[in-house]
Write an enzyme that holds these catalytic residues in place. Structure first.
Site, short mmCIF file in Angstrom:
data_model
loop_
_atom_site.label_atom_id
_atom_site.label_comp_id
_atom_site.label_asym_id
_atom_site.label_seq_id
_atom_site.Cartn_x
_atom_site.Cartn_y
_atom_site.Cartn_z
N ALA A 125 22.51 40.41 31.13
CA ALA A 125 22.87 39.99 29.78
C ALA A 125 23.80 38.78 29.79
O ALA A 125 23.76 37.96 28.87
CB ALA A 125 23.51 41.15 29.02
N THR A 126 24.62 38.63 30.82
CA THR A 126 25.49 37.45 30.89
C THR A 126 24.64 36.18 30.87
O THR A 126 24.90 35.25 30.10
CB THR A 126 26.36 37.49 32.16
OG1 THR A 126 27.21 38.63 32.08
CG2 THR A 126 27.20 36.22 32.31
N GLN B 107 24.22 47.38 25.07
CA GLN B 107 24.67 48.78 24.99
C GLN B 107 23.87 49.58 23.98
O GLN B 107 24.20 50.74 23.72
CB GLN B 107 26.16 48.82 24.59
CG GLN B 107 27.10 48.13 25.54
CD GLN B 107 27.34 48.91 26.83
OE1 GLN B 107 26.86 50.03 26.99
NE2 GLN B 107 28.08 48.31 27.75
N SER C 22 20.19 44.25 29.24
CA SER C 22 20.61 44.35 30.64
C SER C 22 20.17 45.69 31.20
O SER C 22 20.33 46.72 30.55
CB SER C 22 22.14 44.23 30.70
OG SER C 22 22.58 44.44 32.02
N HIS D 64 21.27 47.41 33.95
CA HIS D 64 22.21 48.35 34.59
C HIS D 64 23.06 49.13 33.61
O HIS D 64 23.82 50.01 34.01
CB HIS D 64 23.06 47.63 35.64
CG HIS D 64 24.19 46.80 35.12
ND1 HIS D 64 25.48 47.26 35.08
CD2 HIS D 64 24.22 45.54 34.63
CE1 HIS D 64 26.27 46.30 34.59
NE2 HIS D 64 25.53 45.25 34.31
N THR E 109 12.49 32.45 41.34
CA THR E 109 11.50 33.48 41.61
C THR E 109 11.86 34.76 40.88
O THR E 109 13.02 35.20 40.92
CB THR E 109 11.42 33.75 43.13
OG1 THR E 109 11.07 32.52 43.77
CG2 THR E 109 10.40 34.82 43.46
N CYS F 297 34.92 44.15 32.96
CA CYS F 297 34.85 42.79 33.48
C CYS F 297 36.20 42.11 33.55
O CYS F 297 36.43 41.26 34.41
CB CYS F 297 33.90 41.97 32.61
SG CYS F 297 33.95 42.43 30.90
C1 LIG Z 1 27.55 44.64 30.34
C2 LIG Z 1 27.43 43.80 29.14
C3 LIG Z 1 27.09 42.44 29.24
C4 LIG Z 1 26.87 41.77 30.57
O1 LIG Z 1 25.70 42.24 31.17
P1 LIG Z 1 25.40 41.90 32.71
O2 LIG Z 1 23.98 42.35 32.85
O3 LIG Z 1 26.35 42.74 33.49
O4 LIG Z 1 25.57 40.46 32.91
C5 LIG Z 1 26.99 41.73 28.08
N1 LIG Z 1 27.21 42.28 26.89
C6 LIG Z 1 27.53 43.57 26.75
C7 LIG Z 1 27.76 44.13 25.39
C8 LIG Z 1 27.66 44.37 27.87
O5 LIG Z 1 28.00 45.64 27.73
#
Ligand SMILES: *Cc1c(COP(=O)(O)O)cnc(C)c1O
Length: 392
Positions: A73-74, A181, A201, A203, A242, A328
């Protein structure tokens, strides 16, 4: 030492069923989807295209809409915010963003601000909720983008995304929503909610780290985005590199499982959360909830315990994986989210963020209540907590 994990908004364990679809893609089916002159590449490409369909379906994107796979997501948030500005030739120089966004939205916005953009921050109320009317008031003739998340990662607060989407549509402004989330926890439907760009994202939803996507409401060629990674031209030139095929397949499987299990999982997790707050309130004097549970996703609980610094408590409950702040920023960073909600410094310093998830049980919750009650009681017997003695 048995450890109880209740930090599911920082990250989650990968579900075995997700690992099961990923493993063959590391071993036998390791082809590069861009190298499709042979069957290895063709099969890899087919896997990737299949997962695009699964993801579109899950987020309510139209048929044929673009799904750009990223490292998480970053990257998705950076791609949309910086990529949209760059594509626009920095013509429309105004951005509307909520004050409780993840840093991976706030920092790219700050970068635009340092390159001549005006930013209107939309504040939240004491529950952490954004007012769609405030978003509307913030819009200016040259507003490029509105960015408001679906669910906050510290408080679990659900934002009125549908209403914000309506505002965006009625004003003709693009709307980006960070739904990291939210997937499988609340309904998300890009078309119905008027979302133009959606970040996800893997994870955060029992998939692998390092995989995510930026979902578009349009085809990739109509995306109005300048790529931020240049190279081999993968993802229709929008994101070179890739493709992480195992991660992508894992992301899709993880989202499918979230959606399939949402009805009973959300009820089960909500019951655990209710048991946790009821137990803490019964056994720990002076517990306050930060934000409102009424507006929060089922597994979220953010509390402060009067006079107890979260760092002091965390040091004594190493058997419980819970956060003192967003993952973070590191444990010492103060929560910009809780500060934006108007909470005082003491309250913010004592904040604990619980993220209850798929693998938690009633026994976990009861252990957490017992451990926190006993450690808080111990900390409160320490001299520093005794009232100052006045000299006669
Ligand atoms: C964890 C998170 C991110 C970042 O996601 P990554 O996949 O770890 O880069 C961005 N926004 C929210 C709301 C998150 O909880």
């Amino acid at each position: 030492m048995r450890q109880i994990y209740v930090d599911h908004f920082a990250t989650t364990a990968v579900d075995e069923r997700v690992i099961a679809v990923m493993l063959p893609l590391f071993r036998e089916e390791f082809g590069n989807p861009a190298s499709d002159g042979h069957a290895y590449g063709q099969r890899a490409r087919a896997t990737v295209e299949l997962t695009r369909g699964v993801i579109r379906e899950a987020v309510g994107a139209p048929d044929g809409a673009g799904v750009i796979f990223t490292s998480g997501a970053t990257e998705s948030n950076n791609l949309i915010i910086r990529g949209l500005g760059e594509f626009d030739g920095y013509a429309r120089r105004h951005i509307v963003v909520s004050t409780v966004e993840h840093k991976s939205v706030l920092e790219p916005v700050r970068w635009l601000a340092s390159h001549g953009y005006r930013v209107t921050p939309v504040h939240v109320d004491s529950n952490g909720v954004v007012d769609p009317a405030a978003v509307k008031r913030a819009i200016q003739p040259d507003t490029l983008l509105i960015s408001v998340m679906a669910v906050n990662n510290e408080t679990g607060t659900i934002q009125p995304v549908r209403e914000i989407g309506e505002v965006a549509k009625s004003c003709g402004v693009a709307f980006h929503c960070d739904a990291s989330q939210a997937i499988g926890k609340i309904p998300i439907h890009m078309q119905q909610f008027g979302i133009d760009y959606l970040s996800i994202s893997a994870h955060k939803v029992y998939g692998p780290k390092g995989t995510g996507a930026l979902c578009l409401a349009t085809s990739q060629s109509d995306a109005h985005l300048a790529p931020q990674e240049l190279g081999g031209g993968q993802e229709a030139g929008l994101r070179s590199g890739t493709l992480n095929v195992p991660g992508i397949a894992g992301l899709a499987r993880a989202i499918q499982l979230m959606e399939e299990e949402a009805p009973h999982e959300n009820a089960r997790i909500r019951a655990l959360r209710d048991r946790l707050i009821a137990g803490l309130e019964a056994h720990v004097p002076d517990v306050s909830v930060n934000g409102s549970l009424e507006y929060a996703i089922p597994g979220a609980l953010n509390i402060s315990i009067g006079g107890i610094r979260s760092t002091a408590l965390l040091a004594r409950i190493q058997d419980i994986a819970v956060s003192g702040a967003a993952a973070c920023g590191g444990q010492s960073a103060k929560s910009h989210v809780l500060l934006a909600m108007g909470l005082g410094r003491d309250r913010v310093r004592s904040a604990l963020r619980f993220g209850i998830g798929r693998f938690n049980t009633i026994e976990d919750i009861d252990t957490i209540i017992e451990r926190i009650a006993s450690e808080v009681a111990w900390i409160r017997t320490q001299p520093v907590f005794a009232p100052p003695q006045l000299e006669q």
